[in-house]
Enzyme design. Structure first.
Site, short mmCIF file in Angstrom:
data_model
loop_
_atom_site.label_atom_id
_atom_site.label_comp_id
_atom_site.label_asym_id
_atom_site.label_seq_id
_atom_site.Cartn_x
_atom_site.Cartn_y
_atom_site.Cartn_z
N GLU A 76 -5.59 -8.35 -1.12
CA GLU A 76 -6.06 -8.46 0.31
C GLU A 76 -7.67 -7.86 -0.16
O GLU A 76 -7.78 -7.10 -0.82
CB GLU A 76 -5.42 -7.11 1.05
CG GLU A 76 -4.31 -7.43 1.57
CD GLU A 76 -3.69 -6.39 2.49
OE1 GLU A 76 -4.76 -5.41 3.16
OE2 GLU A 76 -2.62 -6.00 2.64
N GLU A 95 0.97 -1.10 -0.01
CA GLU A 95 -0.09 -0.21 0.08
C GLU A 95 0.94 1.32 0.14
O GLU A 95 0.83 2.21 1.10
CB GLU A 95 -0.88 -0.08 1.21
CG GLU A 95 -1.78 -1.26 0.97
CD GLU A 95 -2.97 -1.27 2.21
OE1 GLU A 95 -2.74 -0.50 3.23
OE2 GLU A 95 -4.15 -1.82 1.95
C1 BG6 Z 1 -4.36 -3.04 4.77
C2 BG6 Z 1 -3.18 -3.62 5.41
O1 BG6 Z 1 -4.63 -1.95 4.84
O2 BG6 Z 1 -5.66 -3.30 5.47
C3 BG6 Z 1 -3.16 -4.72 6.27
O3 BG6 Z 1 -2.16 -3.84 4.15
C4 BG6 Z 1 -4.27 -4.49 7.27
O4 BG6 Z 1 -2.03 -4.65 7.08
C5 BG6 Z 1 -5.67 -4.35 6.40
O5 BG6 Z 1 -4.47 -5.07 8.49
C6 BG6 Z 1 -6.84 -4.39 7.14
O6 BG6 Z 1 -6.82 -3.51 8.14
P1 BG6 Z 1 -7.00 -3.41 9.73
O7 BG6 Z 1 -6.64 -1.86 10.33
O8 BG6 Z 1 -8.27 -3.68 9.80
O9 BG6 Z 1 -6.18 -4.71 10.09
#
Ligand code: BG6
Length: 474
Positions: free
Chosen positions: A372, A178
């Site tokens: 993701e 990111e």
């Molecule tokens: C992304 C990141 O922004 O979102 C991850 O690459 C992160 O590291 C994921 O865990 C989900 O966000 P969060 O804050 O709910 O863990």
């Protein structure tokens, strides 16, 4: 439509959110190691890391995390049962270079050797992020993080070690997680501690430039190492919609999208887009570009566009907007009245994934890779041990359908990696309760629990999805 049989179904995690063992076998400190849970002050520490460097918050979830460092074999066995074909993780830079520089730490290298061997043994393609919010803290203390150009060579020293050591085991690499997040959370993205009276934009855009040059040189190195490696960039994606058809709102959305695209424009097209000049002018940024930087960027575009997608976003300036803000997880967005939200405030928009994929593919014409996507929600373990996370099934199903629709639109996509295949520490809140996994981990926000792993209902569902190559989703 039928997906290609080598479509990469999988799951994703990050070292600092799952490994734990934060000082074991010579590892140095990472930024996450000084951040507590949200209940203990994570937001303050994230945005004022100068406090986090001094203060004792008492409990730090990354120190033990889900103990993946010691349990990875058991976890990968479960993932093999799940059927995943690709496993994304990151390498902890501070495990390899505890001080960020000097000699690599053999114990750290051996850990990833056996992790990747285990992936291969279980027929999973590792997808590896070189830096996932994980610039060693030693480099923050000594150099001030990525604001300092010295980080380019230190990162490349690290890449050289990784490609040499793992080039035969890992084909898919991602240079920075990111990358656009550096302008929102400079401590996560660039290990930077910025003082109140400094020009934040000047520092973050200069740091981003250093990362873009480092990323391009890493792509070059990956290509030159002779193992057929593929190197991708990674965007925190989610297109901005205009709040209304008021042209002012539409323009606001254009600008917000450009704030993120700027990074991928450089990584995919090899040069800064023309609107970068406008952004820098508005933010009083004078970019220090060295001779040769432009050529480095031009000659080394990425092979694929990896991205995370959790939600679309909404932007506008209309007068009636007052207070209509939603939780965008670090990226500011307005509340979209057409969308439901998760218990942690994120808007749910599967159609937005189709839109985002079309936007990205039209713009770059390079294969996309969803690395993701998932739902953070609290799960309940029933008396009989079952975990009935139908909400996660519904979320994932709708997003996979949207992905397939985008592929029918003509988008090329290499794979779908769910965040995360197993519960882990939330990056934004440091909580365990904000669970994303198909595999439950018995650990709470305060670090209590047996760490036992349990299959959720979504585990069996995702297993069927993978088995049928995305045909069976009910
Ligand atoms: C992304 C990141 O922004 O979102 C991850 O690459 C992160 O590291 C994921 O865990 C989900 O966000 P969060 O804050 O709910 O863990």
């Amino acid at each position: 439509m039928k997906l290609n049989k080598d479509f990469l179904w999988g799951g994703a995690v990050a070292a600092n959110q799952c490994e734990g063992a934060y000082l074991e076998d010579g590892k140095g400190l990472s930024p996450m190691d000084i951040l507590p849970t949200v209940q203990l002050g994570r937001k303050e520490a994230m945005y004022h890391p100068e406090l986090a460097l001094e203060k004792d918050y008492g409990y730090y979830p990354s120190h033990g995390a889900i103990d993946f460092y010691h349990r990875y074999k058991e976890d990968l066995e479960l993932m093999e049962q799940l059927g995943i074909k690709a496993f994304r993780t990151s390498i902890s830079w501070a495990r390899i270079f505890p001080d960020g520089e000097g000699e690599p730490n053999e114990a750290g290298l051996q850990f990833y050797d056996s992790l990747f061997d285990e992936c291969k043994k279980r027929h999973m393609e590792p997808v590896v992020t070189i830096c996932h919010f994980d610039t060693p803290l030693a480099l923050t203390k000594k150099y001030g993080g990525w604001g300092n150009r010295a980080l380019i060579n230190l990162y490349l020293d690290y890449c050289r070690v990784l490609f040499k050591r793992y080039g035969k085991k890992v084909k898919y690499w991602i240079t920075f997680n990111e990358i656009n997040m550096i302008t929102h959370i400079p401590f996560f993205g660039g290990g930077m501690v910025i003082k109140e009276d400094e020009n934040v934009s000047q520092i973050v855009y200069q740091a981003a430039h250093h990362q873009l040059v480092a990323s391009a040189l890493a792509v070059k190195m990956a290509h030159e190492c002779g193992e057929g490696l593929l190197a991708g960039c990674m965007l925190a994606a989610g297109s901005f919609y205009p709040y209304s058809c008021n042209p002012e709102d539409v323009w606001e959305a254009v600008e917000k999208n450009q704030d993120s695209y700027l990074f991928i424009d450089v990584q995919a097209r090899g040069k800064y887009p023309s609107y970068a000049q406008r952004i820098w002018k508005e933010k009083r940024v004078i970019l220090n570009m060295k001779d040769g930087d432009e050529e480095i960027l031009r000659c080394n575009p990425v092979d694929y566009i990896a991205f995370s997608y959790y939600s679309s976003r909404l932007a506008g300036v209309s007068p009636d907007i007052n207070g209509k803000v939603a939780d965008g997880n670090a990226i500011y967005t307005l509340r979209n009245p057409h969308l439901d939200i998760t218990p942690w405030g994120r808007q749910i928009d599967p159609m937005g994934l189709r839109i985002t994929m079309n936007d990205l593919y039209d713009r770059y014409q390079k294969p996309l890779f969803i690395v993701e996507n998932g739902l953070g929600a609290a799960d309940k373990v029933e008396a009989d041990g079952s975990i009935n996370d139908d909400y996660r099934i519904e979320y994932t199903r709708n997003h996979i359908k949207a992905m397939k629709a985008a592929m029918e639109d003509g988008v090329i996509c290499l794979g779908y990696l769910a965040w995360s295949c197993i519960d882990l520490v939330s990056a934004g809140t440091g909580e365990m309760d904000k669970r994303y996994g198909f595999i439950y981990v018995d650990r709470d926000n305060d670090g209590n629990g047996t760490l036992e792993r349990m299959k959720k209902k979504s585990f069996y569902w995702y297993q069927r999805v993978i088995e049928s190559n995305g045909e069976e989703m009910d």
